[in-house]
Design an enzyme around this catalytic site. Structure first.
Site, PDB file in Angstrom:
ATOM      1  N   CYS A  40       0.795  -1.234   0.000  1.00 56.59           N
ATOM      2  CA  CYS A  40       0.000   0.000   0.000  1.00 56.59           C
ATOM      3  C   CYS A  40       0.828   1.285   0.000  1.00 56.59           C
ATOM      4  O   CYS A  40       0.517   2.229  -0.721  1.00 56.59           O
ATOM      5  CB  CYS A  40      -0.991  -0.006   1.163  1.00 56.59           C
ATOM      6  SG  CYS A  40      -0.237  -0.015   2.799  1.00 56.59           S
ATOM      7  N   HIS A  84      -2.684   1.206   6.935  1.00 53.77           N
ATOM      8  CA  HIS A  84      -2.952   1.250   5.496  1.00 53.77           C
ATOM      9  C   HIS A  84      -2.649   2.659   5.029  1.00 53.77           C
ATOM     10  O   HIS A  84      -2.862   3.633   5.758  1.00 53.77           O
ATOM     11  CB  HIS A  84      -4.405   0.865   5.210  1.00 53.77           C
ATOM     12  CG  HIS A  84      -4.717   0.823   3.741  1.00 53.77           C
ATOM     13  ND1 HIS A  84      -3.912   0.176   2.832  1.00 53.77           N
ATOM     14  CD2 HIS A  84      -5.738   1.362   3.017  1.00 53.77           C
ATOM     15  CE1 HIS A  84      -4.425   0.315   1.618  1.00 53.77           C
ATOM     16  NE2 HIS A  84      -5.530   1.028   1.703  1.00 53.77           N
ATOM     17  N   ASP A 125      -7.318   5.845  -2.997  1.00 53.15           N
ATOM     18  CA  ASP A 125      -6.598   4.672  -2.507  1.00 53.15           C
ATOM     19  C   ASP A 125      -6.103   3.878  -3.708  1.00 53.15           C
ATOM     20  O   ASP A 125      -6.877   3.236  -4.411  1.00 53.15           O
ATOM     21  CB  ASP A 125      -7.528   3.811  -1.637  1.00 53.15           C
ATOM     22  CG  ASP A 125      -6.776   2.682  -0.947  1.00 53.15           C
ATOM     23  OD1 ASP A 125      -5.599   2.460  -1.282  1.00 53.15           O
ATOM     24  OD2 ASP A 125      -7.363   2.023  -0.072  1.00 53.15           O
TER      25      ASP A 125
END
Length: 715
Positions: A274, A333, A356
């Site tokens: 991530c 995250h 994201d």
């Protein structure tokens, strides 16, 4: 007879224009300008100069493979200012004997990208002559009030558009670690790679004309860059097997990744997780001119079934089980926020938007998440575009713990404040961490926070009941277990057994350093007026940062008898020799205890996540840093383990300081051995810079260090 006007030479004034358009860091010999802001060019003529009454000059700006007036990818605009309704503007600055300086300005809504600039010269009743003047790149303009990415704070523009280094926060909520990162958005060829990335998108491949026409919208651009279905820059890998690529923990910057993607014919680079996806996104968006920052959310929810509840399953030893529904709480995250107006939403939802870039769930058929308004997330407006419900669950889902035994499931407890902690980003013009949790949600446990949660829940419920399988969607998750309330969109009520009479808590006795034994105690406290006999099963297992558990490698059982209101401790030790071979790259160990009372169905679950720490790399700059002058940099590092480590490689990089990433093969390091090397470089950009370093070996992958350096222009 009057001669025609002939263009002999064009000066795009790249160096001067680029300084005014804040693009001089990218180049001084290519023209890179921002929309909504004028730039000057000079035309030099043969034989005679421009005569206003006699000569008509029309400029043409074209972008994309199929330039078209109707969709805005072709513009015709006259120096006289009366040619058509074009929003592009040309105005005369100075008219010399054989030269003409003109000011050109693209509208603040123009499509960004590579443009070809031409001129048509119509001399009095003569044929029209056309000339190609050159190429330029048009970027978003956060300095222009008319641009939808306008940001009215110069310190914020400097941080979120101009700054080419930063920190990405990792670790866990009890141990937040800054990971230095080289965004390098102004490094050589990065702008070309960013534009190539746009041209490799699925949208461009299917319909290039429409794709180029939509490139004036930051919402559109962000969804295109964010999509991972096409020739994405990175391959994601959470398997712990990286033999055919690079372990995601080893990267220290975006430039090496983007250049590798370009050099290999746009093959996805192996591998990313991530924070690497978010860092690449930040580089590309800042390069294109969209203000962007990297955000870390600790204890980040991944709610796959959209009911705002994340179910976690435990066995009787307290170990976490692989989740059959794939709901997880990621230890941390990382995503992006980009600043833009949202004319597609009701008023008040512009500003910071969540993007994201990590491929998790599909959005309109593509692996893509966002842009979702941060304000909409805070207010629970989960029906607003794009993917706001998924983003809401990352910061504000509830956690339900279930004990699995004998084929049955028993609810242990529901936690309303586990998910979404210490939401972090780098501070403006400082190396400190900025906590922005309040941007995303009201204080945990406050009436406002629960109200927003209920609003989001109701909107999701309404959306489900409107779905095509109306009856199915309402009952698919509502299966009662052990007489407990169904795990559906309805809020399970808290039962009296949730009122705890005995509490368990873990306490570390030493900082958890890699290579050393982990020493901790379990603290048991009886808060009732009765005697309590406890059996406590303890276990330890490695975790990946996405919450995936690995098998337990340590177990213990404690029998504790507590008098009324008594506290006792149970000491534990996990030797390095026991945990070393079970560690993941994330260096996360989860210790848990499941307590049972004698003659009672009561279960008490407690856990703690430990991140093992390494000593960092030390970097010393020897002498003054001056542009185009040699500079020595000393890098000090050590093997923290009590055993030999092999295959040691040191990587060092830094935008404006090193032309490319430096790789130094170190080989074998003896136990606890300290070493240093000195590197020579010649800084080529002035101002505040950062050096990033990483040491990897066969036993560890990401010992990191950084040093900020101010580079002067001259002695």
């Amino acid at each position: 007879m009057e001669q025609g006007l002939e263009v002999a030479l064009t000066d795009l004034q790249s160096s001067w224009n680029n300084v005014r358009h804040h693009t001089e860091e990218i180049s001084s010999d290519r023209l890179l300008v921002r929309r909504g802001q004028a730039f000057n060019i000079t035309l030099y003529f043969r034989k005679r100069g421009f005569q206003p009454g006699l000569d008509n000059i029309i400029f043409v700006a074209e972008t994309g493979p199929l330039p078209d007036l109707s969709n805005g990818t072709r513009a015709l605009f006259s120096l006289a200012g009366h040619h058509g309704p074009s929003p592009w503007i040309a105005s005369l600055e100075t008219n010399g004997a054989s030269s003409l300086e003109v000011s050109l300005c693209a509208p603040p809504t123009a499509a960004v990208g590579r443009y070809l600039l031409k001129v048509h010269i119509d001399c009095f009743q003569k044929s029209v002559t056309a000339y190609q003047l050159g190429e330029f790149i048009l970027l978003f303009n956060p300095w222009c009030p008319g641009d939808s990415v306008y940001l009215d704070s110069e310190p914020q523009r400097q941080e979120y558009v101009v700054n080419d280094y930063g920190f990405i926060y990792q670790g866990n909520k009890n141990w937040i670690r800054p990971c230095p990162w080289n965004y390098g958005q102004f490094e050589e060829n990065i702008i070309d790679i960013c534009l190539e990335l746009l041209d490799k998108s699925l949208n461009f491949q299917i319909d290039p004309a429409t794709d180029c026409a939509l490139r004036g919208s930051p919402v559109y651009i962000s969804r295109v860059i964010n999509s991972n279905d096409d020739n994405g820059v990175l391959n994601g890998n959470w398997s712990e097997s990286y033999l055919d690529g690079i372990n995601p923990a080893e990267w220290t910057g975006s430039v090496a990744i983007l250049k590798q993607w370009h050099a290999t014919g746009c093959q996805p680079v192996r591998y990313g997780q991530c924070w690497v996806f978010a860092a690449i996104m930040c580089t590309v968006m800042r390069c294109l001119g969209i203000p962007t920052r990297v955000i870390t959310n600790f204890d980040s929810g991944h709610d796959t079934d959209g009911n705002l509840i994340i179910d976690e399953y435990y066995d009787s030893t307290g170990r976490i089980l692989e989740n059959k529904k794939k709901d997880t709480v990621w230890n941390f995250h990382v995503w992006n926020e980009c600043w833009m107006a949202r004319k597609d939403l009701p008023p008040g939802y512009g500003g910071w938007q969540v993007l994201d870039a990590t491929p998790q769930e599909t959005s309109n058929g593509l692996y893509c998440c966002g842009p979702a308004s941060v304000r909409a997330i805070k207010e629970g407006e989960v029906d607003l575009n794009y993917d706001t419900a998924f983003a809401f669950s990352m910061v504000n889902a509830d956690c339900m713990s279930w004990l699995v035994y004998g084929g049955k499931e028993q609810k242990i407890h529901r936690d309303t404040n586990t998910v979404g902690n210490f939401i972090s980003t780098k501070s403006i013009q400082s190396d400190e961490r900025d906590d922005i949790t309040e941007n995303y949600k009201y204080i945990e446990g406050s009436p406002q926070e629960r109200l927003v949660f209920m609003r989001a829940l109701q909107k999701l419920k309404a959306r489900r009941s409107e779905g095509p399988h109306k009856a199915d969607s309402q009952h698919s998750t509502a299966v009662p277990l052990n007489g407990d309330s169904p795990r559906s969109l309805h809020m399970p009520s808290l039962r009296p057994s949730d009122i705890v009479q005995v509490s368990l808590k873990f306490q570390l006795l030493d900082p958890p350093n890699m290579g050393q034994d982990i020493r901790f105690v379990l603290l048991a406290l009886n808060m009732s007026l009765q005697f309590k006999d406890l059996k406590v099963n303890l276990s330890a297992q490695s975790l990946l940062h996405d919450g995936s558990p690995l098998p337990p490698f340590w177990q213990d059982t404690a029998f504790i008898t507590l008098s009324p209101e008594e506290a006792k401790t149970h000491s534990c030790r996990i030797p390095y020799s026991q945990y070393s071979q079970y560690l993941s790259t994330d260096k996360l160990i989860r210790i848990s205890a499941l307590g049972e009372e004698k003659n009672s169905p009561e279960k008490i679950l407690v856990d703690k996540i430990i991140t093992l720490a390494y000593p960092g790399i030390m970097i010393n700059v020897l002498g003054a840093a001056i542009v185009n002058q040699p500079l020595s940099i000393q890098v000090l590092f050590s093997n923290p383990l009590s055993e030999h480590v092999a295959d040691c490689v040191l990587t060092v990089e830094g935008s404006g300081l090193f032309k490319k990433q430096q790789r130094v093969l170190i080989g074998v390091l003896k136990p606890q051995h300290r070493a240093s090397i000195t590197l020579e470089t010649v800084p080529f950009k002035s101002g505040q810079r950062q050096i990033q370093a990483n040491l990897r070996s066969n036993k560890f992958k990401d010992i990191k260090g950084y040093r900020n350096v101010y580079v002067d222009l001259r002695l």
